[in-house]
Motif scaffolding. Structure first.
Motif, PDB file in Angstrom:
ATOM      1  N   ALA A 103       0.744  -1.270  -0.089  1.00  0.00           N
ATOM      2  CA  ALA A 103      -0.149  -0.011  -0.037  1.00  0.00           C
ATOM      3  C   ALA A 103       0.964   1.352   0.092  1.00  0.00           C
ATOM      4  N   ASN A 104       0.443   2.228  -0.913  1.00  0.00           N
ATOM      5  CA  ASN A 104       1.259   3.484  -1.034  1.00  0.00           C
ATOM      6  C   ASN A 104       2.625   3.558  -1.575  1.00  0.00           C
ATOM      7  N   TRP A 105       3.005   2.468  -1.893  1.00  0.00           N
ATOM      8  CA  TRP A 105       4.401   2.085  -2.575  1.00  0.00           C
ATOM      9  C   TRP A 105       4.780   2.985  -3.790  1.00  0.00           C
ATOM     10  N   PRO A 106       5.735   3.739  -4.117  1.00  0.00           N
ATOM     11  CA  PRO A 106       6.059   4.669  -4.946  1.00  0.00           C
ATOM     12  C   PRO A 106       5.778   4.335  -6.405  1.00  0.00           C
ATOM     13  N   LYS A 107       5.325   4.691  -7.292  1.00  0.00           N
ATOM     14  CA  LYS A 107       4.888   4.558  -8.702  1.00  0.00           C
ATOM     15  C   LYS A 107       5.921   4.670  -9.549  1.00  0.00           C
ATOM     16  N   TYR A 109      15.542   5.184 -12.400  1.00  0.00           N
ATOM     17  CA  TYR A 109      16.133   6.364 -12.378  1.00  0.00           C
ATOM     18  C   TYR A 109      17.238   6.711 -13.236  1.00  0.00           C
ATOM     19  N   PRO A 110      17.234   7.668 -13.855  1.00  0.00           N
ATOM     20  CA  PRO A 110      18.533   7.725 -15.000  1.00  0.00           C
ATOM     21  C   PRO A 110      19.676   8.218 -14.690  1.00  0.00           C
ATOM     22  N   GLY A 111      20.289   7.784 -13.785  1.00  0.00           N
ATOM     23  CA  GLY A 111      21.548   8.091 -13.214  1.00  0.00           C
ATOM     24  C   GLY A 111      22.672   6.897 -12.712  1.00  0.00           C
ATOM     25  N   THR A 112      23.704   7.485 -12.194  1.00  0.00           N
ATOM     26  CA  THR A 112      24.920   6.243 -11.819  1.00  0.00           C
ATOM     27  C   THR A 112      23.967   5.831 -10.536  1.00  0.00           C
ATOM     28  N   PHE A 113      24.766   4.801 -10.105  1.00  0.00           N
ATOM     29  CA  PHE A 113      24.464   4.240  -8.883  1.00  0.00           C
ATOM     30  C   PHE A 113      24.915   5.124  -7.800  1.00  0.00           C
ATOM     31  N   ASP A 114      26.021   5.883  -7.691  1.00  0.00           N
ATOM     32  CA  ASP A 114      26.134   6.798  -6.663  1.00  0.00           C
ATOM     33  C   ASP A 114      24.707   7.836  -6.733  1.00  0.00           C
ATOM     34  N   GLU A 115      24.272   8.301  -7.569  1.00  0.00           N
ATOM     35  CA  GLU A 115      23.115   9.068  -7.684  1.00  0.00           C
ATOM     36  C   GLU A 115      21.830   8.333  -7.175  1.00  0.00           C
ATOM     37  N   ARG A 116      21.666   7.029  -7.578  1.00  0.00           N
ATOM     38  CA  ARG A 116      20.475   6.455  -7.480  1.00  0.00           C
ATOM     39  C   ARG A 116      20.349   5.878  -5.778  1.00  0.00           C
ATOM     40  N   ILE A 117      21.683   5.812  -5.099  1.00  0.00           N
ATOM     41  CA  ILE A 117      21.443   5.381  -3.694  1.00  0.00           C
ATOM     42  C   ILE A 117      20.926   6.721  -2.888  1.00  0.00           C
ATOM     43  N   ARG A 118      21.333   7.973  -3.388  1.00  0.00           N
ATOM     44  CA  ARG A 118      20.760   9.033  -2.594  1.00  0.00           C
ATOM     45  C   ARG A 118      19.137   9.065  -3.076  1.00  0.00           C
ATOM     46  N   VAL A 119      18.828   9.005  -4.136  1.00  0.00           N
ATOM     47  CA  VAL A 119      17.496   8.938  -4.537  1.00  0.00           C
ATOM     48  C   VAL A 119      16.622   8.087  -3.703  1.00  0.00           C
ATOM     49  N   LEU A 120      17.267   6.715  -3.458  1.00  0.00           N
ATOM     50  CA  LEU A 120      16.747   5.562  -2.970  1.00  0.00           C
ATOM     51  C   LEU A 120      16.607   5.803  -1.520  1.00  0.00           C
ATOM     52  N   LYS A 121      17.511   6.207  -1.019  1.00  0.00           N
ATOM     53  CA  LYS A 121      17.483   6.597   0.524  1.00  0.00           C
ATOM     54  C   LYS A 121      16.264   7.707   1.190  1.00  0.00           C
ATOM     55  N   ASP A 122      16.064   8.716  -0.095  1.00  0.00           N
ATOM     56  CA  ASP A 122      15.063   9.516   0.449  1.00  0.00           C
ATOM     57  C   ASP A 122      13.820   8.921  -0.026  1.00  0.00           C
ATOM     58  N   LEU A 123      13.655   8.180  -1.058  1.00  0.00           N
ATOM     59  CA  LEU A 123      12.466   7.487  -1.180  1.00  0.00           C
ATOM     60  C   LEU A 123      12.068   6.543  -0.227  1.00  0.00           C
ATOM     61  N   ALA A 161       8.521   5.579   4.578  1.00  0.00           N
ATOM     62  CA  ALA A 161       8.171   5.327   6.183  1.00  0.00           C
ATOM     63  C   ALA A 161       7.325   3.926   6.503  1.00  0.00           C
ATOM     64  N   LYS A 162       7.742   2.889   5.768  1.00  0.00           N
ATOM     65  CA  LYS A 162       7.166   1.611   6.340  1.00  0.00           C
ATOM     66  C   LYS A 162       8.223   0.709   6.686  1.00  0.00           C
ATOM     67  N   TRP A 172       8.735  -2.370   7.274  1.00  0.00           N
ATOM     68  CA  TRP A 172       9.041  -3.664   6.418  1.00  0.00           C
ATOM     69  C   TRP A 172       9.746  -3.307   5.063  1.00  0.00           C
ATOM     70  N   VAL A 173       9.858  -2.020   4.777  1.00  0.00           N
ATOM     71  CA  VAL A 173      10.662  -1.473   3.521  1.00  0.00           C
ATOM     72  C   VAL A 173      11.679  -0.823   3.840  1.00  0.00           C
ATOM     73  N   VAL A 174      12.898  -1.551   3.523  1.00  0.00           N
ATOM     74  CA  VAL A 174      14.209  -1.356   4.133  1.00  0.00           C
ATOM     75  C   VAL A 174      15.243  -1.007   3.167  1.00  0.00           C
ATOM     76  N   TYR A 175      15.822   0.138   3.338  1.00  0.00           N
ATOM     77  CA  TYR A 175      16.885   0.598   2.600  1.00  0.00           C
ATOM     78  C   TYR A 175      18.206  -0.004   2.933  1.00  0.00           C
ATOM     79  N   VAL A 176      18.748  -0.782   1.868  1.00  0.00           N
ATOM     80  CA  VAL A 176      20.022  -1.593   2.059  1.00  0.00           C
ATOM     81  C   VAL A 176      21.294  -0.427   2.167  1.00  0.00           C
ATOM     82  N   THR A 177      21.728  -0.403   3.193  1.00  0.00           N
ATOM     83  CA  THR A 177      22.839   0.366   3.512  1.00  0.00           C
ATOM     84  C   THR A 177      24.288   0.009   2.552  1.00  0.00           C
ATOM     85  N   GLN A 178      24.703   0.780   2.206  1.00  0.00           N
ATOM     86  CA  GLN A 178      25.836   0.938   1.181  1.00  0.00           C
ATOM     87  C   GLN A 178      27.008   1.560   1.898  1.00  0.00           C
TER      88      GLN A 178
END
Length: 291
Positions: free
Chosen positions: A85-89, A133-147, A152-153, A155-161
């Motif tokens: 529920a309410n996962w990003p599009k 996301y049309p960027g490098t992994f360096d850029e994608r992880i910043r976007v992902l962490k914010d997402l 704020a679920k 059970w949906v966890v950002y994998v620490t890099q």
């Protein structure tokens, strides 16, 4: 080359952002694999400064396409409605994971056509990439962490890099993960773009080497295995064929996996003909669709 005006640059940035935030049409159907980035085994000579390192979670690969959740093999995941529920599009790539040393529980939960709510309460979606996301992994992880932070679920966890400076630090990190019951490590090249292929942009490191292959024949046993399975003839994704004759218990030999299914095997290096040496059966790969 003609330079863009500040207004045109702004318009281009808005266009890219809108493409990322708007779900693209699904380009695969059931039993057609989503275009996932796949890992090569870690090998000596890798420039570690170029990579981000994270734990490699032993669960079921999950791909959220902005509308629905799929396995690596293209099977729909029948999760409870509250789970997504309410996962990003937009697409998210990760691992459906219960806990360390709970791989079979994760597979059992994901494969159920009618979701077991209690079982899904133990599940986590460990997210490590945003493929759209049309960027490098360096850029994608910043976007992902914010997402993930905004979602704020729990059970949906950002994998620490993290970054490691040398082989000794990498070995130490691997040892710590294994001590906790983990499977190994994943290494993402920081300047790489998301591509649905297997390459050195993504590497995996484990205490042993394992891989997957499709069963193409059951070889009858001889001697003490007369009347049972003796070995499996398997084929890798690149067309290499070989036998797996060890690692089975009596139950496996009496009721072998079906032809067309995929198995995970362990091996120790390669022969001169690029055949896995000492290939040993580990398990049926139930989260990979027969194909």
């Amino acid at each position: 080359m003609q330079k863009l005006s500040p207004f045109k640059k702004l318009g281009l940035s808005v266009l890219i952002a809108s493409c990322f935030l708007t779900p693209s049409p699904r380009t695969f159907a059931k039993n057609v694999r989503p275009p996932l980035m796949l890992a090569n085994p870690y090998h000596p000579g890798v420039r570690l400064a170029d990579y981000w390192v994270s734990e490699k979670y032993d669960g079921v690969r999950g791909y959220w396409d902005g509308q629905a959740l799929w396995t690596r093999g293209g099977e729909p995941v029948h999760a409870p409605a509250w789970f997504t529920a309410n996962w990003p599009k937009t697409a998210m790539d990760g691992e459906l994971w219960v806990a360390h040393e709970q791989f079979e529980q994760a597979v059992s939960t994901v494969r159920q056509q009618t979701p077991d709510d209690a079982a899904w309460r133990r599940m986590h979606f460990m997210v490590f990439d945003v493929p759209a996301y049309p960027g490098t992994f360096d850029e994608r992880i910043r976007v992902l962490k914010d997402l993930i932070h905004k979602l704020a679920k729990p059970w949906v966890v950002y994998v620490t890099q993290t970054k490691v400076s040398d082989q000794k630090s990498l070995d130490s990190m691997l040892a710590q993960v294994i001590k906790l019951g983990g499977e190994g490590l994943a290494l993402h090249r920081g300047d790489s773009y998301y591509r649905g292929v297997r390459s050195d942009d993504l590497l995996k490191i484990k205490p042993h080497t394992d891989a997957e292959a499709k069963i193409i024949a059951i070889i009858p046993g001889k001697g003490k295995y007369h009347g049972m399975m003796g070995a499996l003839l398997v084929e890798t994704e690149d067309g290499q064929r070989f036998r797996i004759g060890s690692g089975f218990n009596d139950k496996d030999r009496h009721s072998p996996p079906v032809i067309g299914s995929w198995v995970t095997y362990r091996y120790r290096g390669m022969t001169a003909r690029a055949i896995p040496r000492h290939a040993t059966f580990m398990r049926i790969r139930k989260d990979v669709a027969q194909r």
